[in-house]
Motif scaffolding. Sequence first.
Motif, mmCIF file in Angstrom:
data_model
loop_
_atom_site.group_PDB
_atom_site.id
_atom_site.type_symbol
_atom_site.label_atom_id
_atom_site.label_comp_id
_atom_site.label_asym_id
_atom_site.label_seq_id
_atom_site.Cartn_x
_atom_site.Cartn_y
_atom_site.Cartn_z
ATOM 1 N N HIS A 206 0.864 -1.183 0.000
ATOM 2 C CA HIS A 206 0.000 0.000 0.000
ATOM 3 C C HIS A 206 0.903 1.237 0.000
ATOM 4 O O HIS A 206 1.703 1.430 0.924
ATOM 5 C CB HIS A 206 -0.913 -0.009 1.223
ATOM 6 N N GLN A 325 1.854 -6.315 3.138
ATOM 7 C CA GLN A 325 1.039 -7.374 3.723
ATOM 8 C C GLN A 325 1.339 -8.705 3.051
ATOM 9 O O GLN A 325 1.552 -8.772 1.832
ATOM 10 C CB GLN A 325 -0.449 -7.023 3.547
ATOM 11 N N PHE A 329 -4.899 -8.973 -0.804
ATOM 12 C CA PHE A 329 -5.535 -7.948 0.022
ATOM 13 C C PHE A 329 -6.523 -8.561 1.015
ATOM 14 O O PHE A 329 -7.431 -9.300 0.628
ATOM 15 C CB PHE A 329 -6.256 -6.957 -0.892
ATOM 16 N N THR A 331 -8.165 -6.943 4.745
ATOM 17 C CA THR A 331 -8.113 -5.917 5.796
ATOM 18 C C THR A 331 -8.372 -6.491 7.185
ATOM 19 O O THR A 331 -7.907 -5.926 8.182
ATOM 20 C CB THR A 331 -9.146 -4.828 5.513
ATOM 21 N N LYS A 332 -9.094 -7.602 7.288
ATOM 22 C CA LYS A 332 -9.470 -8.129 8.611
ATOM 23 C C LYS A 332 -8.464 -9.154 9.126
ATOM 24 O O LYS A 332 -7.927 -9.010 10.224
ATOM 25 C CB LYS A 332 -10.866 -8.747 8.531
ATOM 26 N N TYR A 336 0.698 -8.671 8.383
ATOM 27 C CA TYR A 336 1.535 -7.620 7.785
ATOM 28 C C TYR A 336 3.009 -7.916 8.016
ATOM 29 O O TYR A 336 3.436 -8.262 9.117
ATOM 30 C CB TYR A 336 1.178 -6.254 8.379
#
Length: 353
Positions: A206, A325, A329, A331-332, A336
């Motif tokens: 990111h 990460q 992808f 997010t939860k 990382y």
Amino acid sequence: MGGKRKKNDDSIMDDGDEGSRKRTKSKEPKQKDQVLPSMIKNKEKRSELHAKLKRQKKLDKRAKAQARDADVKRALELGEEPPEKKVPRTIENTRELDETICKPDDEELFAGNDADEFSSVLNKKQTPKILITTCRFNSTRGPAFISELLTVIPNSQYLKRGTYDLKKIVEYAKKKDFTSLLVVHTNRREPDALLVIGLPDGPTAHFKLSKLVLRKDIKNHGKPTSHLPELVMNNFTTRLGHRIGRLIQSLFPQDPEFKGRRVVTFHNQRDFIFFRHHRYIFETKEVKKTEKDKDGKSKKVPEQETNVRLQECGPRFTLKLISLQHGTFDTKGGEYEWVHKPEMDTSRRRFFL
């Protein structure tokens, strides 16, 4: 008795006067203090003095450079070693020591390169195939930026995001054998982030995107051809920087066509990755040089001289790594490898790439 006391009082007063004179003399400056522009209230006189000091500083700098060049020339003529060139102190050459800086003889690092996620593309076993999409709420400059990315990255395609979830787009890209997915995020009608997802197994980087200048806004910009570009990577020195560099390299084919004269540069400086896109321009000019003939007479002979310069093609932007990460992808439940935190910015001489 009285006369003696008066004499003593006079002598005391004389000593005091001499001491006061000495103190006043010591307080007086030996040289006149330099007048600075900030000490002048009149604007015209202040700007005039500022220009004078600036001009004098430039002359002093030029005189030092000429004296240094004369010393080097004199040393070469005498067959001596030229004086050592002074290296200015910068933030880059005084950076804090990092244990993760890659060394040329690091066998573990090169052994890991053959087994990482990018080895198939970088070893030319697989041709990179890139899918580019946007966030759900797109803007005006987002599509313009993507259209220019399509001309920069070979074998890339655009997919309209619509209302699809990003995980579904990742699954779609895997089925279509894409090697990477780029997501351009926009905020307030301006692209402000870039998500680079390696397929099929990650990783996901990111980046914060800033200082975007499109091709049409670059003065005297060039029009790139469809040839495969030459890729230049600078200053990715740490383990993290090496990994980010390989992730960026996997977006481009590893067999550049030098005939097209295209150059794509990712230059890392103080953890800011500057992107530039240029092409070489070769200009041939006729120059007359003086030569002597058989009779010793000098005459001017025309010769062809080729000059090389760079012409910027655009776009131009800057990236800063926010997180790296594992995997694609998520997010939860994502794990990382590296995340930038505010407490990491305690020193100006500490860099991570």
